[in-house]
Design an enzyme around this catalytic site. Structure first.
Site, mmCIF file in Angstrom:
data_model
loop_
_atom_site.group_PDB
_atom_site.id
_atom_site.type_symbol
_atom_site.label_atom_id
_atom_site.label_comp_id
_atom_site.label_asym_id
_atom_site.label_seq_id
_atom_site.Cartn_x
_atom_site.Cartn_y
_atom_site.Cartn_z
ATOM 1 N N TYR A 106 0.835 -1.304 -0.131
ATOM 2 C CA TYR A 106 -0.199 0.014 0.158
ATOM 3 C C TYR A 106 0.902 1.329 0.060
ATOM 4 O O TYR A 106 1.382 1.448 1.083
ATOM 5 C CB TYR A 106 -0.821 -0.022 1.233
ATOM 6 N N ASP A 145 -2.614 -1.183 -4.050
ATOM 7 C CA ASP A 145 -2.605 0.383 -4.294
ATOM 8 C C ASP A 145 -1.594 0.911 -4.426
ATOM 9 O O ASP A 145 -0.882 1.241 -3.357
ATOM 10 C CB ASP A 145 -3.739 0.824 -3.334
#
Length: 260
Positions: A106, A145
């Protein structure tokens, strides 16, 4: 072999919207890589019989965090990059298997006013160095992400967003540098000209219904795995977050016999 990655924007919130484990079983995925769990593991009840769970929580409660739920027990598990400055927010888990590394990541957001852009770029450089080191040992599959739309085709309004968080030239160049070190954006390797392929939409202005979005969730593999990619999919119809899941399928031959 099938892998799924999803920024869930709060795992407990997702559990209120769907039976996460039942969905995972339906997908047939070998591993489910999660970002933005927004919890500490002791705050959640999540039973996954037949699967192994690994969580990396941020020091700060209710913030960031990653997890992997997998059918196959790894040889080794590493949390973070081994750099204290970058390992406070639970942004990285690495599972080592016999023939590959699997990573959920992330990437930090540069923030709307770009006040965290400097740190974001430092983190990106450290991450590239980290996965490059792993790649020298065995192939790498990482997902998550990445908080950047790499090319203009990866968001609806590139001109309007030029210079904004997630689409600054510096962030895009950071991702280019990563790929240039021997890695492949699996989706674009198969669909280089596919438009309208997004994985995140604002909650405002009916953006998801109108498909006004950004592709910021990726599966990236070592270059030498490119020919093993069967498909890379964006699961737009799966609801539960402002992101949708993304999926990577590799040939079974690779999973069973890689390295021989």
């Amino acid at each position: 072999m099938k892998f799924i990655s999803w920024n869930v924007n709060g795992f407990r919130a997702l559990q209120r919207k769907m039976d996460v484990f039942a969905w995972l079983q339906e997908t047939g995925a070998d591993a489910f890589c999660i970002q933005e769990t927004k919890l500490h593991q002791d705050q959640v009840q999540f039973d996954t019989p037949g699967y192994f769970q690994y969580w990396n929580d941020a020091v700060r409660k209710g913030y960031s965090g990653t997890a992997i739920v997998t059918k196959n027990e790894p040889l080794n598990v590493t949390y973070g990059m081994g750099i204290e400055e970058h390992d406070q927010e639970g942004r990285l888990i690495t599972l080592e298997y016999e023939n590959y590394f699997l990573i959920t990541v992330y990437t930090p957001n540069a923030k709307r006013d770009l006040t965290r852009l400097g740190y974001r770029l430092e983190w990106g450089a450290a991450f590239t160095k980290y996965i490059k080191g792993l790649d020298q040992i065995k192939p790498v599959i990482f997902c998550g992400d990445l908080n950047v739309a790499h090319q203009e085709i990866d968001l609806t309004y590139p001109k309007n967003n030029n210079g904004n968080s997630g689409f600054t030239q510096q962030e895009r160049d950071d991702f280019t540098t990563l790929l240039d070190n021997g890695f492949v954006d699996s989706y674009r390797s198969l669909y280089p000209e596919q438009t309208g392929a997004y994985s995140w939409w604002s909650f405002q202005f009916n953006a998801r219904q109108r498909n006004i979005g950004w592709r910021i969730d990726y599966f990236v593999t070592s270059e030498r795995l490119k020919r093993k990619i069967v498909d890379a999919r964006i699961l737009r119809d799966v609801i539960g977050s402002d992101h949708c899941p993304v999926e990577l399928e590799l040939s079974e031959y690779y999973g069973r016999h890689a390295g021989r």
